[in-house]
Design a protein around this motif. Structure first.
Motif, PDB file in Angstrom:
ATOM      1  N   VAL A 156       0.856  -1.183   0.000  1.00 29.49           N
ATOM      2  CA  VAL A 156       0.000   0.000   0.000  1.00 29.49           C
ATOM      3  C   VAL A 156       0.897   1.239   0.000  1.00 29.49           C
ATOM      4  CG1 VAL A 156      -1.853   1.242   1.183  1.00 29.49           C
ATOM      5  CG2 VAL A 156      -1.731  -1.252   1.350  1.00 29.49           C
ATOM      6  N   ALA A 157       0.508   2.255  -0.767  1.00 30.31           N
ATOM      7  CA  ALA A 157       1.225   3.532  -0.765  1.00 30.31           C
ATOM      8  C   ALA A 157       0.275   4.633  -0.321  1.00 30.31           C
ATOM      9  CB  ALA A 157       1.770   3.844  -2.146  1.00 30.31           C
ATOM     10  N   PHE A 158       0.750   5.478   0.591  1.00 27.27           N
ATOM     11  CA  PHE A 158       0.000   6.652   1.045  1.00 27.27           C
ATOM     12  C   PHE A 158       0.650   7.895   0.451  1.00 27.27           C
ATOM     13  CE2 PHE A 158      -1.358   4.656   5.392  1.00 27.27           C
ATOM     14  CZ  PHE A 158      -2.295   3.876   4.725  1.00 27.27           C
ATOM     15  N   VAL A 159      -0.138   8.728  -0.218  1.00 36.04           N
ATOM     16  CA  VAL A 159       0.390   9.969  -0.785  1.00 36.04           C
ATOM     17  C   VAL A 159      -0.538  11.133  -0.456  1.00 36.04           C
ATOM     18  CG1 VAL A 159       1.682   8.922  -2.680  1.00 36.04           C
ATOM     19  CG2 VAL A 159      -0.739   9.477  -3.007  1.00 36.04           C
ATOM     20  N   SER A 160       0.019  12.330  -0.551  1.00 43.39           N
ATOM     21  CA  SER A 160      -0.754  13.558  -0.371  1.00 43.39           C
ATOM     22  C   SER A 160      -0.669  14.335  -1.671  1.00 43.39           C
ATOM     23  CB  SER A 160      -0.188  14.378   0.788  1.00 43.39           C
ATOM     24  OG  SER A 160      -0.967  15.517   1.036  1.00 43.39           O
ATOM     25  N   VAL A 161      -1.799  14.600  -2.293  1.00 41.27           N
ATOM     26  CA  VAL A 161      -1.806  15.173  -3.639  1.00 41.27           C
ATOM     27  C   VAL A 161      -2.685  16.420  -3.712  1.00 41.27           C
ATOM     28  CG1 VAL A 161      -1.420  12.899  -4.674  1.00 41.27           C
ATOM     29  CG2 VAL A 161      -3.767  13.757  -4.419  1.00 41.27           C
ATOM     30  N   SER A 162      -2.479  17.171  -4.797  1.00 43.46           N
ATOM     31  CA  SER A 162      -3.364  18.306  -5.075  1.00 43.46           C
ATOM     32  C   SER A 162      -4.668  17.788  -5.675  1.00 43.46           C
ATOM     33  CB  SER A 162      -2.671  19.271  -6.042  1.00 43.46           C
ATOM     34  OG  SER A 162      -2.402  18.625  -7.274  1.00 43.46           O
ATOM     35  N   PRO A 163      -5.733  18.549  -5.594  1.00 39.48           N
ATOM     36  CA  PRO A 163      -7.023  18.093  -6.142  1.00 39.48           C
ATOM     37  C   PRO A 163      -6.936  17.851  -7.656  1.00 39.48           C
ATOM     38  CG  PRO A 163      -7.357  19.933  -4.651  1.00 39.48           C
ATOM     39  CD  PRO A 163      -5.876  19.827  -4.855  1.00 39.48           C
ATOM     40  N   PRO A 164      -7.631  16.849  -8.168  1.00 36.95           N
ATOM     41  CA  PRO A 164      -7.642  16.583  -9.610  1.00 36.95           C
ATOM     42  C   PRO A 164      -8.236  17.756 -10.388  1.00 36.95           C
ATOM     43  CG  PRO A 164      -8.515  14.710  -8.380  1.00 36.95           C
ATOM     44  CD  PRO A 164      -8.400  15.846  -7.413  1.00 36.95           C
ATOM     45  N   ASP A 165      -7.718  17.965 -11.604  1.00 38.72           N
ATOM     46  CA  ASP A 165      -8.275  19.009 -12.462  1.00 38.72           C
ATOM     47  C   ASP A 165      -9.443  18.458 -13.273  1.00 38.72           C
ATOM     48  OD1 ASP A 165      -7.162  17.477 -14.498  1.00 38.72           O
ATOM     49  OD2 ASP A 165      -5.549  18.888 -14.938  1.00 38.72           O
ATOM     50  N   SER A 166      -9.887  19.204 -14.276  1.00 39.06           N
ATOM     51  CA  SER A 166     -11.056  18.794 -15.058  1.00 39.06           C
ATOM     52  C   SER A 166     -10.807  17.530 -15.865  1.00 39.06           C
ATOM     53  CB  SER A 166     -11.479  19.930 -15.999  1.00 39.06           C
ATOM     54  OG  SER A 166     -10.415  20.270 -16.875  1.00 39.06           O
ATOM     55  N   HIS A 167      -9.539  17.170 -16.062  1.00 40.21           N
ATOM     56  CA  HIS A 167      -9.203  15.946 -16.785  1.00 40.21           C
ATOM     57  C   HIS A 167      -8.924  14.768 -15.846  1.00 40.21           C
ATOM     58  CE1 HIS A 167      -8.931  18.194 -20.543  1.00 40.21           C
ATOM     59  NE2 HIS A 167      -8.199  19.094 -19.910  1.00 40.21           N
ATOM     60  N   GLY A 168      -9.035  15.007 -14.550  1.00 40.13           N
ATOM     61  CA  GLY A 168      -8.785  13.941 -13.583  1.00 40.13           C
ATOM     62  C   GLY A 168      -7.342  13.841 -13.129  1.00 40.13           C
ATOM     63  N   TYR A 169      -6.512  14.836 -13.470  1.00 42.49           N
ATOM     64  CA  TYR A 169      -5.104  14.780 -13.094  1.00 42.49           C
ATOM     65  C   TYR A 169      -4.832  15.534 -11.794  1.00 42.49           C
ATOM     66  CZ  TYR A 169      -3.841  12.619 -17.501  1.00 42.49           C
ATOM     67  OH  TYR A 169      -3.723  11.738 -18.543  1.00 42.49           O
ATOM     68  N   ALA A 170      -4.336  14.819 -10.812  1.00 46.34           N
ATOM     69  CA  ALA A 170      -3.812  15.411  -9.587  1.00 46.34           C
ATOM     70  C   ALA A 170      -2.296  15.534  -9.754  1.00 46.34           C
ATOM     71  CB  ALA A 170      -4.148  14.518  -8.395  1.00 46.34           C
ATOM     72  N   THR A 171      -1.627  16.118  -8.777  1.00 50.93           N
ATOM     73  CA  THR A 171      -0.157  16.139  -8.805  1.00 50.93           C
ATOM     74  C   THR A 171       0.385  15.717  -7.451  1.00 50.93           C
ATOM     75  OG1 THR A 171       0.330  18.391  -7.992  1.00 50.93           O
ATOM     76  CG2 THR A 171      -0.351  18.170 -10.319  1.00 50.93           C
ATOM     77  N   LEU A 172       1.630  15.278  -7.462  1.00 48.35           N
ATOM     78  CA  LEU A 172       2.299  14.875  -6.226  1.00 48.35           C
ATOM     79  C   LEU A 172       2.769  16.082  -5.426  1.00 48.35           C
ATOM     80  CD1 LEU A 172       4.361  11.883  -7.667  1.00 48.35           C
ATOM     81  CD2 LEU A 172       2.222  11.782  -6.369  1.00 48.35           C
ATOM     82  N   GLY A 173       2.484  17.273  -5.943  1.00 52.92           N
ATOM     83  CA  GLY A 173       2.716  18.492  -5.188  1.00 52.92           C
ATOM     84  C   GLY A 173       4.169  18.749  -4.871  1.00 52.92           C
ATOM     85  N   THR A 174       4.466  18.838  -3.588  1.00 57.27           N
ATOM     86  CA  THR A 174       5.796  19.250  -3.142  1.00 57.27           C
ATOM     87  C   THR A 174       6.808  18.117  -3.060  1.00 57.27           C
ATOM     88  OG1 THR A 174       5.052  19.000  -0.851  1.00 57.27           O
ATOM     89  CG2 THR A 174       4.883  21.202  -1.828  1.00 57.27           C
ATOM     90  N   SER A 175       6.404  16.878  -3.319  1.00 58.91           N
ATOM     91  CA  SER A 175       7.356  15.762  -3.211  1.00 58.91           C
ATOM     92  C   SER A 175       7.177  14.777  -4.358  1.00 58.91           C
ATOM     93  CB  SER A 175       7.189  15.021  -1.874  1.00 58.91           C
ATOM     94  OG  SER A 175       7.620  15.825  -0.798  1.00 58.91           O
ATOM     95  N   VAL A 176       8.105  14.847  -5.311  1.00 58.31           N
ATOM     96  CA  VAL A 176       8.147  13.863  -6.391  1.00 58.31           C
ATOM     97  C   VAL A 176       9.192  12.802  -6.052  1.00 58.31           C
ATOM     98  CG1 VAL A 176       8.651  13.483  -8.839  1.00 58.31           C
ATOM     99  CG2 VAL A 176       7.354  15.498  -8.126  1.00 58.31           C
ATOM    100  N   ASP A 177      10.415  13.226  -5.786  1.00 55.96           N
ATOM    101  CA  ASP A 177      11.572  12.406  -5.387  1.00 55.96           C
ATOM    102  C   ASP A 177      11.463  10.947  -5.831  1.00 55.96           C
ATOM    103  OD1 ASP A 177      10.177  11.302  -2.799  1.00 55.96           O
ATOM    104  OD2 ASP A 177      10.198  13.456  -2.449  1.00 55.96           O
ATOM    105  N   CYS A 178      11.259  10.019  -4.884  1.00 57.50           N
ATOM    106  CA  CYS A 178      11.168   8.592  -5.218  1.00 57.50           C
ATOM    107  C   CYS A 178       9.725   8.122  -5.326  1.00 57.50           C
ATOM    108  CB  CYS A 178      11.897   7.756  -4.161  1.00 57.50           C
ATOM    109  SG  CYS A 178      11.075   7.752  -2.536  1.00 57.50           S
ATOM    110  N   VAL A 179       8.769   9.050  -5.248  1.00 61.63           N
ATOM    111  CA  VAL A 179       7.361   8.675  -5.103  1.00 61.63           C
ATOM    112  C   VAL A 179       6.829   7.967  -6.342  1.00 61.63           C
ATOM    113  CG1 VAL A 179       5.040   9.501  -4.585  1.00 61.63           C
ATOM    114  CG2 VAL A 179       7.016  10.568  -3.481  1.00 61.63           C
ATOM    115  N   ARG A 180       7.181   8.464  -7.538  1.00 67.00           N
ATOM    116  CA  ARG A 180       6.697   7.801  -8.747  1.00 67.00           C
ATOM    117  C   ARG A 180       7.152   6.342  -8.780  1.00 67.00           C
ATOM    118  NH1 ARG A 180       4.589  10.978 -12.968  1.00 67.00           N
ATOM    119  NH2 ARG A 180       5.001   9.259 -14.398  1.00 67.00           N
TER     120      ARG A 180
END
Length: 476
Positions: A156-180
């Protein structure tokens, strides 16, 4: 005991689209960014409460948690409660530096959770020191390999993201690093969707269809910085800015008062660039004043490059929806070959202590683990190998601790780890000056370092150098 939500969740690896994701992940490198989590799937996340979402975690699971300002604190607190109430056992929580209380590391949770730090924060130091948690010595740029080579396989992975846009895309916000890398190799993703998480560009996007469960929240991000800078720190900042940072240089630095002091002293510089695993809020004013343009960079010209952030709200507001900033994977940002291609690459890093031969301890105090390898060696080496021959690898530290003990020492404390070797070190800076160790003998190095030590300790250091080297330190 599994909840109805947990029973409804179909892990991404159970769907055809997710099978392809798993099979291709091993080929990812800094040359070929993976876009698997950016690919929309024909599924919707289950929006629910944190208490319900975390019930997917069971005994024996490996849980990955995003870090820094994007630490999913709300989910981790709910996970701790879930573990206690349902008598779970042997859950490993894998993470880099995290913020918040890390309640799963409390002594009463020792049989339920075990923290595994890929870079330690203060909230898990006691657990590691007491044997209830683990620290992994690793270069920051290599952390994604742990997931892509299946050495760590999160359930299981827990992440904190920005709200999805009109296309359904959220972002990893302030931490990309090893998260992807972690998400691409996790069976289940649970997202904390925070209205206050900045929307960022680069490798940050993730489609909401990859969330197995999602929790809507609206809470401020953890903050660091904004505190007063001491006279000593200001002196160090000015020494570096006035003597080692050239116009057109590309900078790497972390957070803290010394990086802030350096940034404060750069307001007369021109055409600076930023290529840094993280950067401080002082950059905001430099950008507004036109000092940071990124115009001289060869790669990502005209863009600030970072990988994770933690700072003040001023910094978060600056990066929000700002295409001037690219948040990229850490195996790219911290790759020595990429770093070396930046013009006049100037890497500024800190240390706990430096011995008279130039060995740098930055991750432990004696045998007690304090942080981690991080990106220090990545950038020190990248700057030293600069393609233009104008890179400057810098270690900056006050000459004494808060208790008046010298940070320039005859030998490192017993058990202290060498993060940056004596051969890696070029410049060492304290408030008393700049020591250039490159190409110097051990006697010359000792002389250089004694000159920038606190005056109260120089005589003792000179005696210790003679005892160690069987010769007096000398400039020649």
């Amino acid at each position: 005991m599994m909840s109805s939500l947990a029973l409804r969740i179909t892990p991404r690896f159970g769907k055809p689209a997710a099978i392809g994701l798993a099979n291709s992940s091993a080929t990812n490198s800094f040359y070929t960014y993976s876009n698997q989590i950016s690919q929309p799937l024909e599924r919707k996340p289950n929006y629910t409460t944190a208490e319900e979402a975390v019930k997917v975690v069971k005994s024996g699971d490996v849980v990955f948690a995003q870090g820094a300002a994007a630490t999913p604190i709300h989910l981790l607190d709910a996970l701790t409660k879930h573990g206690k109430e349902n008598n779970l056992r042997d859950i490993t929580v894998v993470h880099m530096h995290t913020e918040g209380p890390a309640s799963y590391c409390a002594p009463e949770c020792k049989d339920i959770f075990r923290s595994k730090s890929l870079f330690m924060g203060g909230n898990v130091r006691a657990a590691v020191a007491d044997g209830r948690g683990d620290a992994v010595p690793i270069f920051l740029h290599e952390i994604p390999l742990l997931f892509r080579r299946k050495l760590i396989q999160p359930d299981v992975a827990f992440v904190s993201v920005s709200p999805p846009d009109s296309h359904g895309y959220a972002t990893l916000g302030t931490s990309v690093d090893c998260v992807r890398a972690a998400l691409e190799n996790s069976k289940v993703i649970v997202a904390q969707v925070n209205k206050q998480m900045p929307r960022t560009f680069g490798d940050s996007i993730i489609h909401e269809s990859h969330f197995d469960a999602a929790v809507n929240i609206d809470i401020p991000l953890p903050e660091h910085g904004g505190k007063g800078i001491s006279e000593v720190e200001n002196k160090i900042g000015k020494l570096i800015a006035e003597n080692l940072v050239e116009d057109g240089a590309t900078l790497q630095m972390g957070i803290g008062n010394i990086p802030d002091a350096v940034l404060n002293a750069l307001h007369n510089h021109k055409d600076l660039g930023i290529h840094s695993e993280m950067f401080a809020g002082g950059i905001v004013d430099l950008v507004k004043k036109g000092c940071v343009t990124n115009d001289k960079k060869v790669y990502h010209r005209g863009r600030i490059v970072g990988s994770f952030l933690i700072g003040t709200k001023k910094l978060y507001d600056f990066v929000d929806n700002n295409p001037f900033i690219e948040m990229l994977e850490i195996n790219y940002v911290n790759n020595v070959g990429i770093i070396a291609r930046n013009p006049k690459m100037t890497a500024i890093n800190s240390a706990i202590e430096v011995d008279l031969t130039g060995q740098v301890c930055a991750d432990s105090i004696g045998t007690r683990m304090y942080s981690g390898f991080g990106g220090q060696v990545d950038f020190i080496r990248g700057a030293a190998e600069g393609f233009d021959g104008k890179g400057k690898p810098i270690i900056a530290l006050p000459s004494v601790t808060n208790k008046g003990q010298s940070k320039i020492v005859p030998t490192l404390k017993t058990g202290a780890g060498v993060v940056t070797s004596r051969a890696h070190v070029h410049y060492v800076v304290t408030e008393h000056g700049i020591a250039n160790l490159f190409g110097k003998s051990l006697r010359q190095r000792a002389h250089e370092l004694i000159q920038i030590a606190h005056p109260d300790h120089r005589e003792a250091l000179e005696k210790a150098a003679f005892e160690r080297l069987k010769a007096m330190p000398t400039p020649n």
